[in-house]
Scaffold this motif. Sequence first.
Motif, PDB file in Angstrom:
ATOM      1  N   LYS A   1      42.084  35.838  45.766  1.00  0.00           N
ATOM      2  CA  LYS A   1      42.522  36.602  44.591  1.00  0.00           C
ATOM      3  C   LYS A   1      41.330  37.188  43.849  1.00  0.00           C
ATOM      4  O   LYS A   1      41.369  38.346  43.399  1.00  0.00           O
ATOM      5  CB  LYS A   1      43.331  35.690  43.665  1.00  0.00           C
ATOM      6  CG  LYS A   1      44.670  35.250  44.234  1.00  0.00           C
ATOM      7  CD  LYS A   1      45.348  34.235  43.318  1.00  0.00           C
ATOM      8  CE  LYS A   1      46.630  33.698  43.923  1.00  0.00           C
ATOM      9  NZ  LYS A   1      47.231  32.608  43.098  1.00  0.00           N
ATOM     10  N   ALA A   2      40.256  36.409  43.714  1.00  0.00           N
ATOM     11  CA  ALA A   2      39.072  36.897  43.017  1.00  0.00           C
ATOM     12  C   ALA A   2      38.464  38.087  43.740  1.00  0.00           C
ATOM     13  O   ALA A   2      37.988  39.044  43.108  1.00  0.00           O
ATOM     14  CB  ALA A   2      38.042  35.773  42.885  1.00  0.00           C
TER      15      ALA A   2
ATOM     16  N   HIS B   1      39.977  40.333  45.360  1.00  0.00           N
ATOM     17  CA  HIS B   1      40.785  41.534  45.134  1.00  0.00           C
ATOM     18  C   HIS B   1      40.503  42.148  43.762  1.00  0.00           C
ATOM     19  O   HIS B   1      40.709  43.343  43.556  1.00  0.00           O
ATOM     20  CB  HIS B   1      42.273  41.194  45.241  1.00  0.00           C
ATOM     21  CG  HIS B   1      42.709  40.848  46.628  1.00  0.00           C
ATOM     22  ND1 HIS B   1      43.807  40.059  46.894  1.00  0.00           N
ATOM     23  CD2 HIS B   1      42.176  41.159  47.834  1.00  0.00           C
ATOM     24  CE1 HIS B   1      43.932  39.919  48.206  1.00  0.00           C
ATOM     25  NE2 HIS B   1      42.962  40.580  48.786  1.00  0.00           N
ATOM     26  N   ALA B   2      40.038  41.308  42.823  1.00  0.00           N
ATOM     27  CA  ALA B   2      39.842  41.769  41.447  1.00  0.00           C
ATOM     28  C   ALA B   2      38.448  42.345  41.198  1.00  0.00           C
ATOM     29  O   ALA B   2      38.292  43.314  40.453  1.00  0.00           O
ATOM     30  CB  ALA B   2      40.094  40.615  40.475  1.00  0.00           C
ATOM     31  N   ASN B   3      37.420  41.739  41.811  1.00  0.00           N
ATOM     32  CA  ASN B   3      36.040  42.142  41.536  1.00  0.00           C
ATOM     33  C   ASN B   3      35.194  41.982  42.792  1.00  0.00           C
ATOM     34  O   ASN B   3      35.424  41.076  43.595  1.00  0.00           O
ATOM     35  CB  ASN B   3      35.423  41.274  40.430  1.00  0.00           C
ATOM     36  CG  ASN B   3      36.141  41.398  39.104  1.00  0.00           C
ATOM     37  OD1 ASN B   3      36.095  42.426  38.455  1.00  0.00           O
ATOM     38  ND2 ASN B   3      36.820  40.323  38.693  1.00  0.00           N
TER      39      ASN B   3
ATOM     40  N   GLY C   1      41.160  33.928  34.677  1.00  0.00           N
ATOM     41  CA  GLY C   1      40.528  35.039  35.377  1.00  0.00           C
ATOM     42  C   GLY C   1      39.063  34.830  35.677  1.00  0.00           C
ATOM     43  O   GLY C   1      38.641  33.760  36.104  1.00  0.00           O
TER      44      GLY C   1
END
Length: 300
Positions: A99-100, A102-104, A146
């Motif tokens: 997930k991380a 995909h975000a940054n 997050g």
Amino acid sequence: MKVSVCTLAHGREEHLINMVKGLSLSSVLPDELVIAVMQDVPYDLPHTDFPIRQIMLGSGSIPLARARNTAATKAAGEILIFLDVDCIPHSECISDYIKASHANSGVWMGEVGYLPKDATRDGIQYDRFDRIAVRHSERPGPPDTGARSCEDYRCFWSLNFAISAKDFRASGGFDEAFDGYGGEDTDFGRTLSARDIPLWWIKGARTYHQYHPHFMPPVHHLDSVLANAMTFARKWGHPTMQHWLRAFVLMGLLERTDNGWRKLRDPGESDFALTRQQADQPYASSARVLAALEAEAMAG
């Protein structure tokens, strides 16, 4: 997206077995576990539903940086998750790192909880681990949710982190001029900063650090800490590991000179007794020892 978990290991077979068991409990299984084995004999590990590749490096003097680079080079994943051999990943660790990613972009550092001695005697019990594990008081905490940008490269910590294979190649990997214990993490963080590869703390991606006897400051690695501190200073123009070096000066092991530090003597039993992690401590504390030494120096 393929995920490779990378570790390096020498001894500590029980710790490595617990890591493998933890990975087997993951909600998202890794596509492989790659182990840079720093001994002559491969490990006898449990059966898993993912491949385990043991890369035999032998028992010679091998820089930790080289072992990490070898594991990364041999890994097939697009995401590389580096775990210390002492770490048991939470069941959501891999999922959280995905997930991380995909975000940054960049390097993501997950949470670490330190377990007391014998915490794994009854097997892997995440609910129990969450109750008894403690955060290292000398490490920054994760954000509430997050991700949070880490602006201080000195916070990079190889115990539990992930990076894309592409960014790892762009970083150039760990500098193998750092031989033995100390400095290679800070150097890698400094390199990330120099190459504009972002560094992130993330909520989750939790691992549990298994107890093992340790010394902090690491007097048992005095020679390599001193050598690697000088390597870092020559490379970047400023020193690192100064809190450890300050403690070693106060202990009478080193002296500060115009050209850096000079070794005065090898550590003795009193030095080991001062810095030894006790059985009731989930981690050894450099800050505790340095504070005691500073107080003693002030008293006179």
